[in-house]
Design a protein around this motif. Structure first.
Motif, PDB file in Angstrom:
ATOM      1  N   VAL A  90      43.365  42.441  40.685  1.00  0.00           N
ATOM      2  CA  VAL A  90      43.193  43.165  41.944  1.00  0.00           C
ATOM      3  C   VAL A  90      43.101  42.150  43.073  1.00  0.00           C
ATOM      4  O   VAL A  90      42.296  41.220  43.019  1.00  0.00           O
ATOM      5  CB  VAL A  90      41.915  44.037  41.917  1.00  0.00           C
ATOM      6  N   MET A  91      43.938  42.316  44.100  1.00  0.00           N
ATOM      7  CA  MET A  91      43.920  41.445  45.272  1.00  0.00           C
ATOM      8  C   MET A  91      43.819  42.301  46.529  1.00  0.00           C
ATOM      9  O   MET A  91      44.389  43.394  46.591  1.00  0.00           O
ATOM     10  CB  MET A  91      45.188  40.589  45.358  1.00  0.00           C
ATOM     11  N   PHE A  92      43.083  41.802  47.512  1.00  0.00           N
ATOM     12  CA  PHE A  92      42.995  42.508  48.787  1.00  0.00           C
ATOM     13  C   PHE A  92      42.620  41.513  49.869  1.00  0.00           C
ATOM     14  O   PHE A  92      42.117  40.416  49.594  1.00  0.00           O
ATOM     15  CB  PHE A  92      41.968  43.645  48.717  1.00  0.00           C
ATOM     16  N   SER A  93      42.889  41.889  51.106  1.00  0.00           N
ATOM     17  CA  SER A  93      42.615  41.018  52.245  1.00  0.00           C
ATOM     18  C   SER A  93      41.718  41.715  53.243  1.00  0.00           C
ATOM     19  O   SER A  93      41.842  42.919  53.480  1.00  0.00           O
ATOM     20  CB  SER A  93      43.926  40.604  52.929  1.00  0.00           C
ATOM     21  N   ALA A  94      40.799  40.940  53.822  1.00  0.00           N
ATOM     22  CA  ALA A  94      39.917  41.417  54.890  1.00  0.00           C
ATOM     23  C   ALA A  94      39.932  40.352  55.972  1.00  0.00           C
ATOM     24  O   ALA A  94      39.477  39.229  55.739  1.00  0.00           O
ATOM     25  CB  ALA A  94      38.495  41.646  54.378  1.00  0.00           C
ATOM     26  N   GLY A  95      40.502  40.673  57.129  1.00  0.00           N
ATOM     27  CA  GLY A  95      40.719  39.653  58.131  1.00  0.00           C
ATOM     28  C   GLY A  95      41.757  38.672  57.610  1.00  0.00           C
ATOM     29  O   GLY A  95      42.792  39.063  57.071  1.00  0.00           O
ATOM     30  N   SER A  96      41.484  37.380  57.731  1.00  0.00           N
ATOM     31  CA  SER A  96      42.430  36.359  57.281  1.00  0.00           C
ATOM     32  C   SER A  96      42.120  35.856  55.878  1.00  0.00           C
ATOM     33  O   SER A  96      42.745  34.904  55.408  1.00  0.00           O
ATOM     34  CB  SER A  96      42.414  35.174  58.250  1.00  0.00           C
ATOM     35  N   THR A  97      41.174  36.494  55.190  1.00  0.00           N
ATOM     36  CA  THR A  97      40.772  36.047  53.855  1.00  0.00           C
ATOM     37  C   THR A  97      41.278  37.005  52.782  1.00  0.00           C
ATOM     38  O   THR A  97      41.162  38.224  52.925  1.00  0.00           O
ATOM     39  CB  THR A  97      39.238  35.930  53.745  1.00  0.00           C
ATOM     40  N   THR A  98      41.843  36.439  51.731  1.00  0.00           N
ATOM     41  CA  THR A  98      42.326  37.222  50.595  1.00  0.00           C
ATOM     42  C   THR A  98      41.409  36.983  49.401  1.00  0.00           C
ATOM     43  O   THR A  98      41.030  35.843  49.116  1.00  0.00           O
ATOM     44  CB  THR A  98      43.768  36.828  50.236  1.00  0.00           C
ATOM     45  N   TYR A  99      41.054  38.052  48.713  1.00  0.00           N
ATOM     46  CA  TYR A  99      40.158  37.988  47.558  1.00  0.00           C
ATOM     47  C   TYR A  99      40.881  38.531  46.332  1.00  0.00           C
ATOM     48  O   TYR A  99      41.810  39.344  46.452  1.00  0.00           O
ATOM     49  CB  TYR A  99      38.899  38.837  47.803  1.00  0.00           C
ATOM     50  N   ASP A 100      40.444  38.113  45.158  1.00  0.00           N
ATOM     51  CA  ASP A 100      40.993  38.695  43.935  1.00  0.00           C
ATOM     52  C   ASP A 100      39.969  38.634  42.814  1.00  0.00           C
ATOM     53  O   ASP A 100      39.096  37.759  42.792  1.00  0.00           O
ATOM     54  CB  ASP A 100      42.291  38.003  43.526  1.00  0.00           C
ATOM     55  N   PHE A 101      40.063  39.585  41.915  1.00  0.00           N
ATOM     56  CA  PHE A 101      39.251  39.599  40.710  1.00  0.00           C
ATOM     57  C   PHE A 101      40.065  40.216  39.588  1.00  0.00           C
ATOM     58  O   PHE A 101      41.143  40.787  39.816  1.00  0.00           O
ATOM     59  CB  PHE A 101      37.927  40.344  40.920  1.00  0.00           C
ATOM     60  N   THR A 102      39.573  40.089  38.368  1.00  0.00           N
ATOM     61  CA  THR A 102      40.294  40.574  37.195  1.00  0.00           C
ATOM     62  C   THR A 102      39.432  41.540  36.407  1.00  0.00           C
ATOM     63  O   THR A 102      38.239  41.292  36.194  1.00  0.00           O
ATOM     64  CB  THR A 102      40.695  39.397  36.282  1.00  0.00           C
ATOM     65  N   ILE A 103      40.034  42.648  36.003  1.00  0.00           N
ATOM     66  CA  ILE A 103      39.359  43.651  35.188  1.00  0.00           C
ATOM     67  C   ILE A 103      39.874  43.544  33.760  1.00  0.00           C
ATOM     68  O   ILE A 103      41.093  43.488  33.527  1.00  0.00           O
ATOM     69  CB  ILE A 103      39.632  45.074  35.721  1.00  0.00           C
ATOM     70  N   HIS A 104      38.954  43.507  32.796  1.00  0.00           N
ATOM     71  CA  HIS A 104      39.314  43.422  31.379  1.00  0.00           C
ATOM     72  C   HIS A 104      38.829  44.688  30.675  1.00  0.00           C
ATOM     73  O   HIS A 104      37.640  45.012  30.724  1.00  0.00           O
ATOM     74  CB  HIS A 104      38.677  42.187  30.738  1.00  0.00           C
ATOM     75  N   ALA A 105      39.758  45.388  30.037  1.00  0.00           N
ATOM     76  CA  ALA A 105      39.433  46.628  29.331  1.00  0.00           C
ATOM     77  C   ALA A 105      39.765  46.487  27.855  1.00  0.00           C
ATOM     78  O   ALA A 105      40.561  45.630  27.452  1.00  0.00           O
ATOM     79  CB  ALA A 105      40.208  47.803  29.941  1.00  0.00           C
ATOM     80  N   ALA A 106      39.159  47.338  27.041  1.00  0.00           N
ATOM     81  CA  ALA A 106      39.411  47.294  25.598  1.00  0.00           C
ATOM     82  C   ALA A 106      40.741  47.950  25.254  1.00  0.00           C
ATOM     83  O   ALA A 106      41.449  47.513  24.345  1.00  0.00           O
ATOM     84  CB  ALA A 106      38.271  47.989  24.849  1.00  0.00           C
ATOM     85  N   GLU A 107      41.104  49.010  25.978  1.00  0.00           N
ATOM     86  CA  GLU A 107      42.315  49.749  25.666  1.00  0.00           C
ATOM     87  C   GLU A 107      43.506  49.219  26.438  1.00  0.00           C
ATOM     88  O   GLU A 107      43.390  48.739  27.558  1.00  0.00           O
ATOM     89  CB  GLU A 107      42.130  51.245  25.986  1.00  0.00           C
ATOM     90  N   ASP A 108      44.685  49.322  25.819  1.00  0.00           N
ATOM     91  CA  ASP A 108      45.940  48.957  26.467  1.00  0.00           C
ATOM     92  C   ASP A 108      46.906  50.118  26.225  1.00  0.00           C
ATOM     93  O   ASP A 108      47.484  50.249  25.157  1.00  0.00           O
ATOM     94  CB  ASP A 108      46.490  47.655  25.878  1.00  0.00           C
ATOM     95  N   TYR A 109      47.069  50.969  27.241  1.00  0.00           N
ATOM     96  CA  TYR A 109      47.855  52.186  27.064  1.00  0.00           C
ATOM     97  C   TYR A 109      49.353  51.947  27.208  1.00  0.00           C
ATOM     98  O   TYR A 109      50.160  52.745  26.751  1.00  0.00           O
ATOM     99  CB  TYR A 109      47.416  53.246  28.074  1.00  0.00           C
TER     100      TYR A 109
END
Length: 244
Positions: A90-109
């Protein structure tokens, strides 16, 4: 349900079913004290036997992709997406700064090793050919994001800063930025076109989010910036045919 795990700036958070986990400026996961960031921007919650990522903000959007970059979605305010991959970025920007994080799930559909059919709000990877100067522009905008040793936050340069990094004048930079955004807009990438007042920071940030999330550019491309500087090309103001 099996708990979700979220990784941000090297820290891990476990999200249990039965509650809503919030992400924002003042939330369960406090991203930053950036005033451009909503107090509560994104949520993770369980419903109908699945985990969901929701956007509860009213201004910001987020770019979501699978681990391979084979599918990408633009999560607009008020929208939510089911978490159908074991790894989601997941990536998103607020002002001139971009943030990202990762989600880990057990299922892979879904398996995205093959072609993926587009669905509402999502974009499959279509053949995108960038000219050498277009790739340079994207890499210059994404440089700070690509050079981070740990994912979390990066700064999007202003047009003037990116143009100076490339040794281009502003007319050339803006023309090439228009060309790249038009090219991606034509294959269905959302968020790159809008009114005159919406084409500066938001457009650059969205371009970086898409390019990094879908692996359009990567760390291997950073050498292009040094090569460009070494070549001493002060400005491609008279580009070769097909170089835009």
């Amino acid at each position: 349900m099996t708990p979700l795990k979220l990784e941000f700036c090297g820290e891990w958070h476990e999200i249990q079913a039965g509650r809503v986990f919030t992400i924002g400026r003042e939330s369960d996961l406090t991203i930053d004290d950036n005033p451009y960031l909503h107090r509560t921007f994104l949520t993770l919650s369980e419903d109908f036997g699945m985990w969901w990522l929701g956007n509860v903000g009213n201004l910001l959007s987020a770019t979501v992709s699978d681990a391979t970059g084979a599918v990408q979605a633009w999560l607009a305010p008020g929208a939510k997406l089911p978490i159908v991959f074991q790894t989601m970025h997941v990536m998103f920007s607020a002002g001139s700064t971009t943030y990202d994080f990762t989600i880990h799930a057990a299922e892979d559909y879904f398996n995205t090793s093959a072609a993926v059919v587009s669905s509402a709000g999502s974009t499959t990877i279509l053949p995108v050919t960038l000219t050498s100067s277009q790739r340079l522009l994207v890499v210059a905008l994404a440089e700070n994001v690509l050079t981070r040793s740990v994912s979390g936050r990066g700064v999007i340069p202003s047009s003037a800063e990116a143009a100076a990094r490339l040794g281009w004048n502003m007319t050339t930079f803006n023309r090439k930025l228009d060309n790249v955004c038009d090219k991606l807009d034509k294959i269905g990438v959302a968020g790159l076109r809008g009114g005159r007042g919406k084409l500066a920071t938001n457009r650059r940030a969205r371009l970086v989010e898409y390019a990094v999330a879908t692996r359009l550019v990567g760390q291997d491309d950073l050498v292009l910036l040094d090569a460009n500087a070494a070549d001493g090309e002060s400005s491609p103001s008279t580009p070769l045919p097909g170089s835009d």
